[in-house]
Design an enzyme around this catalytic site. Structure first.
Site, mmCIF file in Angstrom:
data_model
loop_
_atom_site.group_PDB
_atom_site.id
_atom_site.type_symbol
_atom_site.label_atom_id
_atom_site.label_comp_id
_atom_site.label_asym_id
_atom_site.label_seq_id
_atom_site.Cartn_x
_atom_site.Cartn_y
_atom_site.Cartn_z
ATOM 1 N N LYS A 109 -59.869 75.184 20.833
ATOM 2 C CA LYS A 109 -60.533 75.646 22.049
ATOM 3 C C LYS A 109 -62.040 75.826 21.824
ATOM 4 C CE LYS A 109 -56.393 78.019 23.806
ATOM 5 N NZ LYS A 109 -55.880 79.275 24.409
ATOM 6 N N TYR A 135 -53.985 73.670 32.904
ATOM 7 C CA TYR A 135 -53.280 74.958 32.878
ATOM 8 C C TYR A 135 -52.622 75.271 34.229
ATOM 9 C CZ TYR A 135 -54.671 76.710 28.225
ATOM 10 O OH TYR A 135 -54.810 76.927 26.869
ATOM 11 N N ASN A 160 -58.600 82.545 21.665
ATOM 12 C CA ASN A 160 -57.649 82.572 20.550
ATOM 13 C C ASN A 160 -57.549 81.239 19.808
ATOM 14 O OD1 ASN A 160 -56.286 81.220 22.520
ATOM 15 N ND2 ASN A 160 -54.546 82.612 22.640
ATOM 16 N N HIS A 194 -54.672 75.929 21.156
ATOM 17 C CA HIS A 194 -53.574 75.750 22.105
ATOM 18 C C HIS A 194 -52.526 74.889 21.427
ATOM 19 C CE1 HIS A 194 -51.252 74.680 25.660
ATOM 20 N NE2 HIS A 194 -51.206 73.466 25.129
ATOM 21 N N GLU A 196 -48.800 67.309 28.537
ATOM 22 C CA GLU A 196 -50.122 67.624 27.959
ATOM 23 C C GLU A 196 -50.702 66.441 27.182
ATOM 24 O OE1 GLU A 196 -49.500 71.284 25.809
ATOM 25 O OE2 GLU A 196 -49.253 72.432 27.661
HETATM 26 N N1 UDP Z 1 -54.299 84.272 28.082
HETATM 27 C C1 UDP Z 1 -55.137 85.301 28.476
HETATM 28 N N2 UDP Z 1 -54.580 86.509 28.812
HETATM 29 C C2 UDP Z 1 -53.243 86.738 28.766
HETATM 30 C C3 UDP Z 1 -52.394 85.675 28.375
HETATM 31 C C4 UDP Z 1 -52.948 84.469 28.041
HETATM 32 O O1 UDP Z 1 -56.348 85.134 28.527
HETATM 33 O O2 UDP Z 1 -52.803 87.852 29.072
HETATM 34 C C5 UDP Z 1 -54.884 82.964 27.734
HETATM 35 C C6 UDP Z 1 -54.868 82.669 26.227
HETATM 36 O O3 UDP Z 1 -56.047 81.898 25.921
HETATM 37 C C7 UDP Z 1 -53.614 81.854 26.079
HETATM 38 C C8 UDP Z 1 -53.630 81.018 27.368
HETATM 39 O O4 UDP Z 1 -54.118 81.937 28.350
HETATM 40 O O5 UDP Z 1 -53.646 81.059 24.897
HETATM 41 C C9 UDP Z 1 -52.308 80.465 27.812
HETATM 42 O O6 UDP Z 1 -51.359 81.511 27.862
HETATM 43 P P1 UDP Z 1 -49.894 81.323 27.261
HETATM 44 O O7 UDP Z 1 -49.079 82.479 27.704
HETATM 45 O O8 UDP Z 1 -49.390 79.950 27.584
HETATM 46 O O9 UDP Z 1 -50.139 81.477 25.668
HETATM 47 P P2 UDP Z 1 -50.063 80.396 24.480
HETATM 48 O O10 UDP Z 1 -48.985 79.414 24.821
HETATM 49 O O11 UDP Z 1 -51.429 79.758 24.372
HETATM 50 O O12 UDP Z 1 -49.744 81.214 23.250
HETATM 51 MG MG MG Z 2 -48.682 78.302 26.547
#
Ligand code: UDP
Ligand code: MG
Length: 138
Positions: A9, A49, A112, A115, A126
């Site tokens: 990211k 997304y 974080n 992805h 994706e």
């Molecule tokens: N995210 C966020 N706040 C939240 C949950 C997710 O900003 O409370 C962001 C974070 O960057 C995350 C992305 O949205 O990686 C996608 O969320 P997901 O639940 O799919 O998490 P991932 O699959 O990336 O672990």
């Molecule tokens: Mg996810």
């Protein structure tokens, strides 16, 4: 053999950990089958997304994902979807296990670093969002 989509990211690129993240994937036996750097527009980040469009963090997340260049990769290997998610760590770095990418480099639940696709169906969507068949080297 399974495929997954990985993204370093914008914060990962800014933190100068592209090489370190890829090193961890390769050290775990994962094969990089395609890779490019690009910058998403806001609309492209929203499309990627789309599953999260009703979530409260959607607008902020898509601003962030379009805030700078990203590195997108197709990765291959046995159970690579699960293996990649293990290397990444939990979404919230505070919950991520020691030694995971997010625990080591994330600074925020949003910023974080990486992805990773979470299932075969999302991986297929994706991967096709970024790559055509000719760009993937099995
Ligand atoms: N995210 C966020 N706040 C939240 C949950 C997710 O900003 O409370 C962001 C974070 O960057 C995350 C992305 O949205 O990686 C996608 O969320 P997901 O639940 O799919 O998490 P991932 O699959 O990336 O672990
Ligand atoms: Mg996810």
């Amino acid at each position: 053999m399974e495929r997954t989509l990985s993204i370093i990211k914008p914060d990962g690129v800014r933190k100068n950990v592209i090489g370190e993240v890829i090193r961890r994937f390769e050290a775990a036996g994962i094969h990089i089958a395609a890779m490019k750097m690009l910058r998403l527009t806001k609309a492209e980040a929203q499309g990627f997304y789309a599953v999260h469009k009703e979530r409260p963090f959607f607008d902020s997340l898509t601003d962030f994902m379009s805030s700078g260049p990203i590195v997108v990769m197709v990765m291959e290997g046995e159970e690579v979807i699960k293996k990649n998610r293990e290397l990444m760590g939990a979404t919230n770095f505070k919950d991520a296990a020691p030694g995971t990418i997010r625990r080591d480099f994330a600074t925020d639940i949003e910023q974080n670093v990486v992805h990773g696709s979470d299932a075969p169906e999302t991986a297929a969507f994706e991967i096709s969002y970024f790559f055509n068949a000719l760009e993937i080297c099995s």
